[in-house]
Design a protein around this motif. Sequence first.
Motif, PDB file in Angstrom:
ATOM      1  N   GLY A   1      -5.096  12.485   1.340  1.00 40.31           N
ATOM      2  CA  GLY A   1      -4.474  13.894   1.765  1.00 40.31           C
ATOM      3  C   GLY A   1      -2.896  13.713   1.720  1.00 40.31           C
ATOM      4  O   GLY A   1      -2.451  14.769   2.014  1.00 40.31           O
ATOM      5  N   SER A   2      -2.232  12.665   2.222  1.00 42.19           N
ATOM      6  CA  SER A   2      -1.010  12.698   2.374  1.00 42.19           C
ATOM      7  C   SER A   2      -0.061  12.671   1.022  1.00 42.19           C
ATOM      8  O   SER A   2       0.956  12.711   1.031  1.00 42.19           O
ATOM      9  N   LEU A   3      -0.869  12.497  -0.082  1.00 43.87           N
ATOM     10  CA  LEU A   3      -0.056  12.408  -1.421  1.00 43.87           C
ATOM     11  C   LEU A   3       0.327  14.115  -1.804  1.00 43.87           C
ATOM     12  O   LEU A   3      -0.308  14.897  -1.631  1.00 43.87           O
ATOM     13  N   GLN A   4       1.500  14.061  -2.127  1.00 50.20           N
ATOM     14  CA  GLN A   4       2.159  15.415  -2.421  1.00 50.20           C
ATOM     15  C   GLN A   4       2.577  14.913  -3.967  1.00 50.20           C
ATOM     16  O   GLN A   4       3.221  14.500  -4.459  1.00 50.20           O
ATOM     17  N   ILE A   5       1.744  15.840  -4.842  1.00 49.46           N
ATOM     18  CA  ILE A   5       1.728  15.670  -6.250  1.00 49.46           C
ATOM     19  C   ILE A   5       2.607  16.874  -6.871  1.00 49.46           C
ATOM     20  O   ILE A   5       2.126  18.003  -6.799  1.00 49.46           O
TER      21      ILE A   5
ATOM     22  N   VAL B   1       0.785  -1.082  -0.110  1.00 50.87           N
ATOM     23  CA  VAL B   1      -0.055  -0.107   0.090  1.00 50.87           C
ATOM     24  C   VAL B   1       0.876   1.178  -0.209  1.00 50.87           C
ATOM     25  O   VAL B   1       1.626   1.563   0.973  1.00 50.87           O
ATOM     26  N   ILE B   2       0.996   2.209  -1.168  1.00 46.28           N
ATOM     27  CA  ILE B   2       1.483   3.280  -1.016  1.00 46.28           C
ATOM     28  C   ILE B   2       0.586   4.429  -0.256  1.00 46.28           C
ATOM     29  O   ILE B   2       1.261   5.066   0.578  1.00 46.28           O
ATOM     30  N   VAL B   3      -0.618   4.633  -0.395  1.00 48.31           N
ATOM     31  CA  VAL B   3      -1.478   5.619   0.350  1.00 48.31           C
ATOM     32  C   VAL B   3      -3.042   5.092   0.254  1.00 48.31           C
ATOM     33  O   VAL B   3      -3.433   4.336  -0.355  1.00 48.31           O
ATOM     34  N   THR B   4      -3.593   5.274   1.419  1.00 49.25           N
ATOM     35  CA  THR B   4      -5.101   5.084   1.431  1.00 49.25           C
ATOM     36  C   THR B   4      -5.695   6.414   1.597  1.00 49.25           C
ATOM     37  O   THR B   4      -5.582   7.436   2.116  1.00 49.25           O
TER      38      THR B   4
ATOM     39  N   GLY C   1       4.632   9.300   2.309  1.00 52.96           N
ATOM     40  CA  GLY C   1       5.267   8.333   3.467  1.00 52.96           C
ATOM     41  C   GLY C   1       6.801   8.005   2.900  1.00 52.96           C
ATOM     42  O   GLY C   1       7.165   6.960   2.976  1.00 52.96           O
ATOM     43  N   GLY C   2       7.659   9.146   2.461  1.00 49.94           N
ATOM     44  CA  GLY C   2       8.880   8.766   2.007  1.00 49.94           C
ATOM     45  C   GLY C   2       9.195   8.155   0.853  1.00 49.94           C
ATOM     46  O   GLY C   2      10.326   7.846   0.387  1.00 49.94           O
ATOM     47  N   ARG C   3       8.344   7.944  -0.060  1.00 54.42           N
ATOM     48  CA  ARG C   3       8.327   7.248  -1.068  1.00 54.42           C
ATOM     49  C   ARG C   3       8.058   8.075  -2.361  1.00 54.42           C
ATOM     50  O   ARG C   3       7.493   9.044  -2.007  1.00 54.42           O
TER      51      ARG C   3
END
Length: 894
Positions: free
Chosen positions: A492-496, A411-414, A506-508
């Motif tokens: 929400g934690s995706l930084q595009i 899982v990359i992000v939820t 998350g550091g990826r």
Amino acid sequence: MADTVQRADTKWVYSFGGGGSDGDASLKNLLGGKGANLAEMASLGLPVPPGFTLTTEVCTAYYDLDRKYPDGLEAQVKEALSALETKTGKAFGDAANPLLVSVRSGARASMPGMMDTVLNLGLSEATVQGLAAKAGERFAYDSYRRFIQMYSNVVMGLGHDTFEYILDDYKERQDYHLDTDMMAADWKEIIGHYKAAVQSELGKPFPDDPMEQLWGAIGAVFGSWMNDRAILYRKLNDIPAEWGTAVNVQSMVFGNMGETSATGVAFTRDPSTGENTFYGEFLTNAQGEDVVAGIRTPAPISRARADELQSDEAPLEEVMPRVYQELVAVADKLEAHYCDMQDIEFTVEDGVLYMLQTRNGKRTAAAALKIAVEMAREGLISEQEAILRLEPGQLDQLLHPTIKPDAKRDVIVTGLPASPGAAVGQVVFDSDEAAHLAEAGRAVILVRVETSPEDIHGMHAARAIVTARGGMTSHAAVVARGMGRPCVCGAGSLQIDAEAGVFRVGGREIKKGEIITVDGAEGQVLFGEVDMQQPDLSGDFGLLMAWADKVRRLNVRTNAETPADVTVAKEFGAEGIGLCRTEHMFFDAERIPVVRSMILAGDKKGREAALEKLLPMQRSDFEAIFGIMGELPCTIRLLDPPLHEFMPHSDAEMEEVAASSGVDIKVLKAQADALHESNPMLGHRGCRLGITYPEIYAMQARAIFEAAVSVAKATGSKPVPEVMIPLVGTRKELDILKDVVDRSAKAVFTETGMELDYLVGTMIELPRAALQAGEIAHTAEFFSFGTNDLTQTTLGISRDDAGRFLTAYEHQGIYEKDPFVTIDQDGVGELVKLAAERGRSTRDGIKLGICGEHGGDPASVIFCHNIGLDYVSCSPYRVPIARLAAAHAALKEA
Ligand code: PEP
Ligand code: MG
């Protein structure tokens, strides 16, 4: 509720276990789910630790009386407690042989996580001695310190960290590493520190009187009914505050008294696949909370499951074979008794099995389907009951490819599970690029901060959509669901960083072009390509749908115009087309210049020349549709939107069109301006256009009849065209346009020497049309309720390009709850009902259907059944949902 408070003889407390119960499963409203099922299990002779339930009415009375208990409660609790002492042979507060209890909430509907449980209640300086004599000093003092921590937290509101800090500090000083290093003397010292902390933090001592503890815990459970968490949970799940919660006081059994004790959770069938295998997990030497807390990983319950998971842990089946056999027998008995898959909690105390809970288990849609069909086959439930076991809305999950249940997930992000299904593709940040790559045959996943109507082509081209912002009703979510694309939104934690072509989380760092998998049902974005499975529409699904089809009365049609969509819908069981929006056919890249030249033509002659070019194109569209649908009815709506929608919008587009059409750009802009509608929804559109430019509708009608005749001649099966006029408000409008259609029909029939049956009818999508329905039905041979426009015009709200309803406040940036309403709210349903009645009273048996979005909304389908419509029509992927909802409607009525 106030009168329940007044009644002197109200029974507030119900006992269960130890040879009999006051209540049973039918009293779920009064005893809450947990209490009712504990009573029922005890009556079935299952090993339930005895206890008693304070009813949900106590909760309601407690709030009616401004947080005071009703008369008689205290006496009844005392009485129940002394009966419990007799049953268990122990005494509450007794130093030698203490009765200890758990105190838990239990509402009518399960509200997981609403309130914590208090275990080991009744322990005090005196009673801890009795427990020590029975179970050993170390165990007794460990239990006591756990109780102090839990009670202080749940009842007195003191945070866990206070206690964790004390414990960590102590262990450090003693150089201990594990809790198992702690001996009785250590726990005794810790208890002293804990109590001192309660005194200093709260300014009052930890209660040593078990009776005071009991009332404290009861008060905390009732108080928790109105905490923010519970209020929000109820709001999200439509649970009324009046229901209240019950409180269950139950004698303790200990799963943590050594290696012959255990605790666990089991399902009578697999809740994710529905397979009929015993499923669950357990921990030896643990209390229920340890299973949930995830500090130790529980072991599988059966050998078969352990093998499946390739687990090295010994299953309960081998660790405690006799208990396992007993548990399987209990599970079988419970499932047969409740006629449904059960989710059970159990504890083993020194080799003896106890049941702590049973309830109908939550399950995935796939499991719900399998369980319902198999239970009907096993004769446990009827076919009709099986139909009702599946929520129509849940079906959505089954109609899309999904991730294999045992696939490995990185899982990359939820984010939010906005639209179900799963898809694999390469990351793309731009809609144009998505469209280009898709055209080149690539599978793409569109990743954006959020989407807007400009992204429609990219969303359509993408296999799935991911957004960083937006909720379940955001543009991305609504459009994706409508298109049947999987979607995860609000991650929400995706930084595009679209410019740089990466997103970070998350550091990826995931680059443009890298492969990801989107699981829209779970709201997960996964790294790489994950194994998928295609939906299986035969098997159990086909069988259950066949059962549903037997009982439903409503027909189900589809809203579709492309051959691909029409084919999908037919495979999903559509029994006709309820709405073919012909304007969608005009947007084709090859056609739009011709459409524009028609619009820009200065006179009727010019328009007719353009229409002449459009005629064969439209005819071939309809031939394809009639060819697929055979003799099923096809409602084709004549042109609806205002003409400006077909005009170029941006300057660049204007220039392009001017260049290719040879029209001067100034003239083009002036024309576009002239067409501009200040209120497009209510402007020069629908039948109003048809009246101004009858040649447009005449061409479309001709295309329909020519296509019908040519398909009839080619295939031998007779198409059933139903020509529909949009936005009618009065009978006169329809009279004029029916005449146009009839003349086209007559001309085609004469020219071809073949005559076919057809109907001419109208959308009812304006309040005025609904009120005028009695008049309109003199001319209309059918009505189709366009509840999209009808909702907007009745509620006075508008829709964005994605079909999402906007409130006035949203335009100001103030967002409300999703204003998409089921049909029977706020007058829309009333207007539909009234129009149906007025239509029928003029024209007996007038055909009535609905083609707005509500046609695929289960609650609205039930409404349509109840007011006697003939069919509902919805987008292809919702057809099975509507079929099942229609069956529910028929069964619920019966
Ligand atoms: C409607 O108004 O409900 C309808 C089906 O038409 P459209 O959505 O195309 O306006
Ligand atoms: Mg409409």
